[in-house]
Design a protein around this motif. Structure first.
Motif, PDB file in Angstrom:
ATOM      1  N   UNK A  52      -5.105 -13.703 -44.625  1.00  0.00           N
ATOM      2  CA  UNK A  52      -4.685 -14.756 -43.710  1.00  0.00           C
ATOM      3  C   UNK A  52      -3.182 -14.683 -43.517  1.00  0.00           C
ATOM      4  N   UNK A  53      -2.723 -15.054 -42.343  1.00  0.00           N
ATOM      5  CA  UNK A  53      -1.291 -15.154 -42.079  1.00  0.00           C
ATOM      6  C   UNK A  53      -0.897 -16.622 -42.051  1.00  0.00           C
ATOM      7  N   UNK A  54       0.380 -16.877 -42.240  1.00  0.00           N
ATOM      8  CA  UNK A  54       0.841 -18.263 -42.362  1.00  0.00           C
ATOM      9  C   UNK A  54       0.645 -19.044 -41.070  1.00  0.00           C
ATOM     10  N   UNK A  82      -7.765 -29.009 -47.362  1.00  0.00           N
ATOM     11  CA  UNK A  82      -7.101 -27.792 -47.837  1.00  0.00           C
ATOM     12  C   UNK A  82      -8.127 -26.682 -48.074  1.00  0.00           C
ATOM     13  N   UNK A  83      -9.180 -26.989 -48.800  1.00  0.00           N
ATOM     14  CA  UNK A  83     -10.206 -25.978 -49.059  1.00  0.00           C
ATOM     15  C   UNK A  83     -10.945 -25.613 -47.778  1.00  0.00           C
ATOM     16  N   UNK A  84     -11.164 -26.597 -46.913  1.00  0.00           N
ATOM     17  CA  UNK A  84     -11.973 -26.368 -45.711  1.00  0.00           C
ATOM     18  C   UNK A  84     -11.289 -25.444 -44.716  1.00  0.00           C
ATOM     19  N   UNK A  85     -10.023 -25.725 -44.367  1.00  0.00           N
ATOM     20  CA  UNK A  85      -9.436 -24.941 -43.278  1.00  0.00           C
ATOM     21  C   UNK A  85      -7.955 -24.600 -43.446  1.00  0.00           C
ATOM     22  N   UNK A  86      -7.395 -24.784 -44.640  1.00  0.00           N
ATOM     23  CA  UNK A  86      -5.970 -24.498 -44.815  1.00  0.00           C
ATOM     24  C   UNK A  86      -5.685 -23.455 -45.889  1.00  0.00           C
ATOM     25  N   UNK A  87      -6.504 -23.349 -46.903  1.00  0.00           N
ATOM     26  CA  UNK A  87      -6.245 -22.415 -48.004  1.00  0.00           C
ATOM     27  C   UNK A  87      -6.111 -20.987 -47.480  1.00  0.00           C
ATOM     28  N   UNK A 110      -4.036 -25.973 -61.761  1.00  0.00           N
ATOM     29  CA  UNK A 110      -3.170 -25.053 -61.029  1.00  0.00           C
ATOM     30  C   UNK A 110      -3.945 -24.313 -59.964  1.00  0.00           C
ATOM     31  N   UNK A 111      -3.424 -24.354 -58.751  1.00  0.00           N
ATOM     32  CA  UNK A 111      -4.044 -23.672 -57.632  1.00  0.00           C
ATOM     33  C   UNK A 111      -2.958 -22.905 -56.910  1.00  0.00           C
ATOM     34  N   UNK A 112      -3.116 -21.609 -56.754  1.00  0.00           N
ATOM     35  CA  UNK A 112      -2.101 -20.806 -56.101  1.00  0.00           C
ATOM     36  C   UNK A 112      -2.488 -20.581 -54.663  1.00  0.00           C
ATOM     37  N   UNK A 113      -1.570 -20.841 -53.766  1.00  0.00           N
ATOM     38  CA  UNK A 113      -1.802 -20.591 -52.349  1.00  0.00           C
ATOM     39  C   UNK A 113      -0.611 -19.853 -51.798  1.00  0.00           C
ATOM     40  N   UNK A 114      -0.754 -18.567 -51.551  1.00  0.00           N
ATOM     41  CA  UNK A 114       0.348 -17.817 -50.989  1.00  0.00           C
ATOM     42  C   UNK A 114       0.427 -18.172 -49.524  1.00  0.00           C
ATOM     43  N   UNK A 115       1.474 -18.894 -49.174  1.00  0.00           N
ATOM     44  CA  UNK A 115       1.581 -19.422 -47.833  1.00  0.00           C
ATOM     45  C   UNK A 115       2.215 -18.432 -46.885  1.00  0.00           C
ATOM     46  N   UNK A 116       3.184 -17.655 -47.353  1.00  0.00           N
ATOM     47  CA  UNK A 116       3.795 -16.752 -46.404  1.00  0.00           C
ATOM     48  C   UNK A 116       4.676 -15.742 -47.071  1.00  0.00           C
ATOM     49  N   UNK A 167     -12.153 -22.036 -46.155  1.00  0.00           N
ATOM     50  CA  UNK A 167     -13.587 -21.723 -46.167  1.00  0.00           C
ATOM     51  C   UNK A 167     -14.153 -21.555 -44.769  1.00  0.00           C
ATOM     52  N   UNK A 168     -13.673 -22.386 -43.829  1.00  0.00           N
ATOM     53  CA  UNK A 168     -14.238 -22.324 -42.478  1.00  0.00           C
ATOM     54  C   UNK A 168     -14.000 -20.951 -41.854  1.00  0.00           C
TER      55      UNK A 168
END
Length: 617
Positions: free
Chosen positions: A319-321, A301-306, A26-32, A328-329
């Motif tokens: 971060x904003x959506x 995803x980990x590099x530049x989207x999370x 399980x990985x939570x990513x609050x997108x917006x 990470x970047x």
């Protein structure tokens, strides 16, 4: 080591494989967060996304809609975009449809009404990456705010640079326009805001000599809306930055693992909270892949989207959506803004992904071009200061066997230097100094002229891949009576590399922030028999220092490193005391410095990184 014939390349790096599998956790990513349609200011709602599971070929996603206002919400519609190749295959508790890559979920009627404070969750199964963007709730933006009625300002003109010195530059630009007036301008250096000014000029200072910086400017109107960024202007300060630390200083480099943000829950911010960031000079971001003769992304995803929340972020800002760079970047950019002395390299290969180097070096120039374009991609401009090549192993065997020939490494590094110019070019290399071993298999001396430094992997000499033992420390500094194989020590590796023409100043000594262990051991001292690998949290036979220091305290030292016998388990690992001895060796041998694998194995107060820093002063 396999069958006692060749040094084993850090199987710890096989955790790349386990880590990719960990994406299934399980990985939570609050997108917006979205603002709901309302007739009253008191009516509002949010929508948050969770990637609940990922099994490689598919994933489970969940949206939660919550009424955060003071009036009842009578209906809801959530919209988002998926990247090409990602789609919903089944859904529950919502009617989900799509038009191309745009997806829409509407309430079922029975779950449409939400009282203040109430929430509803709907879910779906899908294929692809499962990373949504462009979230809207009832047609409103996904930032929880209301949309101003006036238009945002235009883009200012591209900054013009003047008065450039070693450490400063003056920037000017033509003004933006706005229907209600421009209030001020945000000045961004390498994508990070460095100042807000009311005029159309700014003098930036505190820069590094001989370094490239990318500047853009955004206008802000009286409604506090920001318009589009200006075109970028790259400025190189005068002077010479040198290949790394300033003269007389030592390299203090740590590996940051891309997959550590998942089950290890280790993020760039941990470098700040542990006090480690101020004690290092370099970070190797690991790993990028080598496929089809090219450098490629590992985990995008980990590099530049999370998305990072404010409490997770280096600078305390969420971060904003819709921001162009996350993950990470972006956190590394923020870290460099806070600690400008740190240089970051993108490391490619590793134990798991070294199999592609053989094809890549058939055309070194094309390979170098692909790596340069990826490392210096405009999307993450300013993050990386160069490249690290972790080929395990040229003209020898690691996870796979390479037959490229002894000149392949030199040819690759020559091409990399020609393409990367003054940017850093480094490599992680074997420490197998046995007769006819891996150091003898490639032209490390010839390749050294094109590199800034080598990271010599002076660990994983011995371990529980020999399940019955004999027990031996995985990172001995020197030989000792009864060592299972001569040439498997730090001192032997350094001596052989120097004899092959590698300058001592280009050699960094490796430290493992972990231990290796056996079970079924009755003998306290090294040389005992065992029945197999000791249990470890992430992989059998290996455990982080932060756990071992209390779970199996040190019993003694041998060959300049520590060992521990507790119950039926036998472990070896470095401690602040043994690291102090190894750093003394670095200074006496005139080596470039030290590096370690990897940050998350250290304690929360960074005691091993502190030992390296203190030992090299």
């Amino acid at each position: 080591m396999r069958s006692g014939t060749a040094i084993r390349s850090r199987p710890v790096r096989r955790r790349a494989t386990a880590a990719l599998a960990a994406l299934a956790l399980p990985v939570t990513a609050v997108v917006g967060l979205a603002s709901a349609t309302s007739a009253h200011a008191a009516e509002s709602a949010t929508a948050s996304y969770t990637k609940a599971a990922d099994w490689g070929s598919g994933f489970e996603g969940r949206w939660t809609v919550k009424n955060t206002g003071t009036t009842t919400l009578s209906s809801w519609t959530v919209e988002w975009d998926f990247p090409s190749g990602t789609s919903v295959t089944s859904a529950w508790d919502a009617n989900v449809t799509n038009s191309g890559t745009h997806w829409t979920a509407k309430d079922k009627g029975w779950n449409a009404t939400l009282a203040p404070g109430a929430s509803i969750t709907f879910g779906f199964n899908g294929t692809g990456s499962g990373s949504p963007s462009g979230c809207k709730l009832n047609g409103k933006p996904c930032d929880g705010s209301t949309q101003p009625t006036d238009a945002p300002p235009s883009a200012p003109g591209a900054p013009v640079a003047s008065d450039i010195t070693d450490t400063s530059v003056k920037l000017t630009w033509t003004p933006a326009t706005d229907d209600k007036g421009v209030k001020n301008y945000d000045v961004l250096r390498d994508g990070i805001k460095v100042s807000t000014v009311t005029g159309t000029s700014y003098s930036d200072s505190g820069l590094k000599p001989g370094t490239d910086y990318s500047y853009t400017v955004q206008a802000r109107d009286t409604s506090d809306q920001t318009g589009p960024a200006s075109a970028a202007r790259t400025v190189r300060t005068t002077g010479d930055s040198g290949p790394g630390p300033q003269p007389g200083s030592k390299v203090k480099l740590g590996y940051f693992t891309e997959w550590g943000v998942y089950d290890r829950n280790y993020h760039v911010k941990n470098l700040v909270t542990s006090g480690t960031a101020e004690k290092i000079t370099h970070i190797n971001y690991s790993f990028g892949n080598v496929q089809g003769g090219k450098c490629t992304i590992g985990d995008s995803y980990a590099a530049y989207d999370k998305a990072y929340t404010a409490d997770q972020s280096v600078d305390g800002k969420a971060d904003t959506w819709d921001q162009p760079l996350r993950g990470n970047f972006n956190q590394l950019k923020k870290l460099k803004a806070k600690y400008p002395h740190i240089k970051v390299l993108w490391s490619f290969g590793g134990w798991t992904w070294s199999g592609g180097f053989g094809d890549a070096v058939k055309n070194p120039t094309a390979f170098a071009q692909s790596c340069y374009e990826l490392v210096n991609d405009p999307r993450w401009a300013g993050v990386f200061d160069g490249i690290d090549l972790d080929w395990e192993y040229p003209n020898a065997c690691g996870l796979t066997c390479d037959t490229s020939g002894p000149a392949a490494l030199k040819n690759m590094m020559q091409a990399m230097r020609a393409k990367f110019g003054k940017q850093l070019v480094t490599a992680a290399i074997t420490a197998d100094a046995s007769d006819g071993g891996k150091i003898d298999s490639a032209d490390y001396g010839g390749a050294a002229q094109y590199l800034d430094f080598y990271n010599v992997m002076t660990y994983d000499f011995f371990g529980a891949w020999d399940k019955t033992g004999p027990t031996a420390p995985h990172s001995p500094l020197t030989s000792y009576p009864g060592i299972p194989k001569e040439g498997f020590t730090t001192d032997a590796a350094i001596a052989k590399l120097k004899a092959k023409g590698v300058p001592a100043s280009k050699l960094n000594l490796g430290i493992g922030f972990y231990g290796r262990g056996w079970t079924g051991v009755t003998q306290k001292e090294p040389g005992g028999t065992a029945t197999g690998a000791a249990p470890g949290k992430y992989e059998s036979g290996i455990e982080d220092y932060k756990i071992l220091k209390t779970s199996c305290p040190v019993s003694g030292t041998v060959g300049g490193t520590a060992y521990a016998h507790c119950g039926t388990q036998w472990w070896s690992y470095d401690t602040p005391a043994t690291i102090a001895g190894k750093m003394d060796y670095v200074k006496k041998q005139g080596l470039g410095g030290a590096f370690f694998w990897e940050f998350s194995g250290d304690t929360t107060n960074g005691e091993l990184a502190t030992a390296i820093d203190s030992g090299l002063k």
